[in-house]
Design a protein around this motif. Structure first.
Motif, PDB file in Angstrom:
ATOM      1  N   ASP A  85       0.859  -1.183   0.000  1.00 44.60           N
ATOM      2  CA  ASP A  85       0.000   0.000   0.000  1.00 44.60           C
ATOM      3  C   ASP A  85       0.898   1.236   0.000  1.00 44.60           C
ATOM      4  OD1 ASP A  85      -1.793   2.069   0.427  1.00 44.60           O
ATOM      5  OD2 ASP A  85      -2.996   0.954   1.872  1.00 44.60           O
ATOM      6  N   THR A 127       2.149   8.209   3.484  1.00 42.78           N
ATOM      7  CA  THR A 127       1.521   8.973   4.567  1.00 42.78           C
ATOM      8  C   THR A 127       2.267   8.760   5.882  1.00 42.78           C
ATOM      9  OG1 THR A 127      -0.650   8.791   3.523  1.00 42.78           O
ATOM     10  CG2 THR A 127      -0.602   9.334   5.867  1.00 42.78           C
ATOM     11  N   ILE A 128       2.611   7.509   6.156  1.00 38.41           N
ATOM     12  CA  ILE A 128       3.327   7.178   7.394  1.00 38.41           C
ATOM     13  C   ILE A 128       4.703   7.842   7.420  1.00 38.41           C
ATOM     14  CG2 ILE A 128       4.397   5.302   8.709  1.00 38.41           C
ATOM     15  CD1 ILE A 128       2.130   3.497   7.604  1.00 38.41           C
ATOM     16  N   LYS A 150       0.385   4.331  -0.941  1.00 36.33           N
ATOM     17  CA  LYS A 150      -0.228   5.553  -0.414  1.00 36.33           C
ATOM     18  C   LYS A 150      -0.129   5.596   1.109  1.00 36.33           C
ATOM     19  CE  LYS A 150      -4.482   8.290  -0.569  1.00 36.33           C
ATOM     20  NZ  LYS A 150      -5.878   8.367  -1.086  1.00 36.33           N
ATOM     21  N   LYS A 151      -0.421   4.489   1.746  1.00 38.41           N
ATOM     22  CA  LYS A 151      -0.329   4.411   3.205  1.00 38.41           C
ATOM     23  C   LYS A 151       1.120   4.564   3.655  1.00 38.41           C
ATOM     24  CE  LYS A 151      -1.732   1.571   7.146  1.00 38.41           C
ATOM     25  NZ  LYS A 151      -2.436   0.329   7.570  1.00 38.41           N
TER      26      LYS A 151
END
Length: 203
Positions: A127, A133-134, A129-130
């Motif tokens: 993932d 973000t993290i 995108k995740k």
């Protein structure tokens, strides 16, 4: 300060000073890649470390070994440095020198090595995108100015992230981030979530 630490500090900072005179993103990337590959091989193959630490073998034999096996794969800067360690009989401290040098270098240019642990599965898709973000959140919370003994690389303005991928069958799903240079782990693996749920149910 014991001799090992004294020698390690002296040669690690000496190499960093040499690099400071001519550094850009391209040769930095090559240098870090070379050192990571060489350090991994050196630390996982005990016979190589034993060869360099054995006083029976002459300096010329050790330098010839370096040329035969690494002369065409390592950058000239690294080869010259390794030869210097042979000449000064400090090659026995190589592992600790490289470890300290990499740590100082990465902090000097605000760089991070992040190992991404993922499940061993052909159908698994990270993932992204995740992940982004993290990482963005982590950098915003942990960003700090780093300055080490007057070493400064002004061409590096933003954080550099060096990714490595490691497949772990036990993860089942999700992923785990190991910030190697910061001794920090962020765990989003399914196996860890199952363990947490199990502990709650057993309570």
């Amino acid at each position: 300060m014991n001799k090992n630490k004294k020698v390690t500090n002296a040669y690690a900072y000496a190499l960093l000073k040499v690099l400071e005179k001519d550094v850009n993103f391209q040769n930095f990337s090559v240098l870090v890649s070379d050192l990571l590959d060489f350090s991994t091989l050196f630390n996982t193959c005990s016979s190589i470390e034993e060869f360099f630490s054995n006083p029976i073998y002459e300096t010329k034999n050790k330098k010839q070994f370096l040329m035969d096996f690494f002369g065409f794969s390592l950058s000239p800067l690294i080869m010259n440095f390794l030869n210097l360690l042979c000449d000064t009989k400090r090659i026995i401290y190589l592992s600790s020198i490289l470890k300290l040098f990499l740590r100082i270098l990465l902090k000097s240019v605000n760089a991070y090595i992040v190992e991404i642990e993922i499940p061993t599965s052909e159908s698994y898709k990270l993932d992204v995108k995740k992940l982004n973000t993290i990482l963005s959140t982590w950098f915003l919370k942990n960003r700090k100015e780093t300055f080490i003994e007057s070493i400064n690389f002004p061409c590096f303005k933003e954080p550099i992230v060096i990714f490595t991928i490691k497949e772990i069958p036990q993860l089942l799903g999700g992923f785990k981030l190991n910030f190697i240079t910061e001794s920090k782990v962020i765990d989003f693996s399914i196996s860890t979530k199952i363990q947490q749920i199990t502990k709650v149910l057993q309570y």
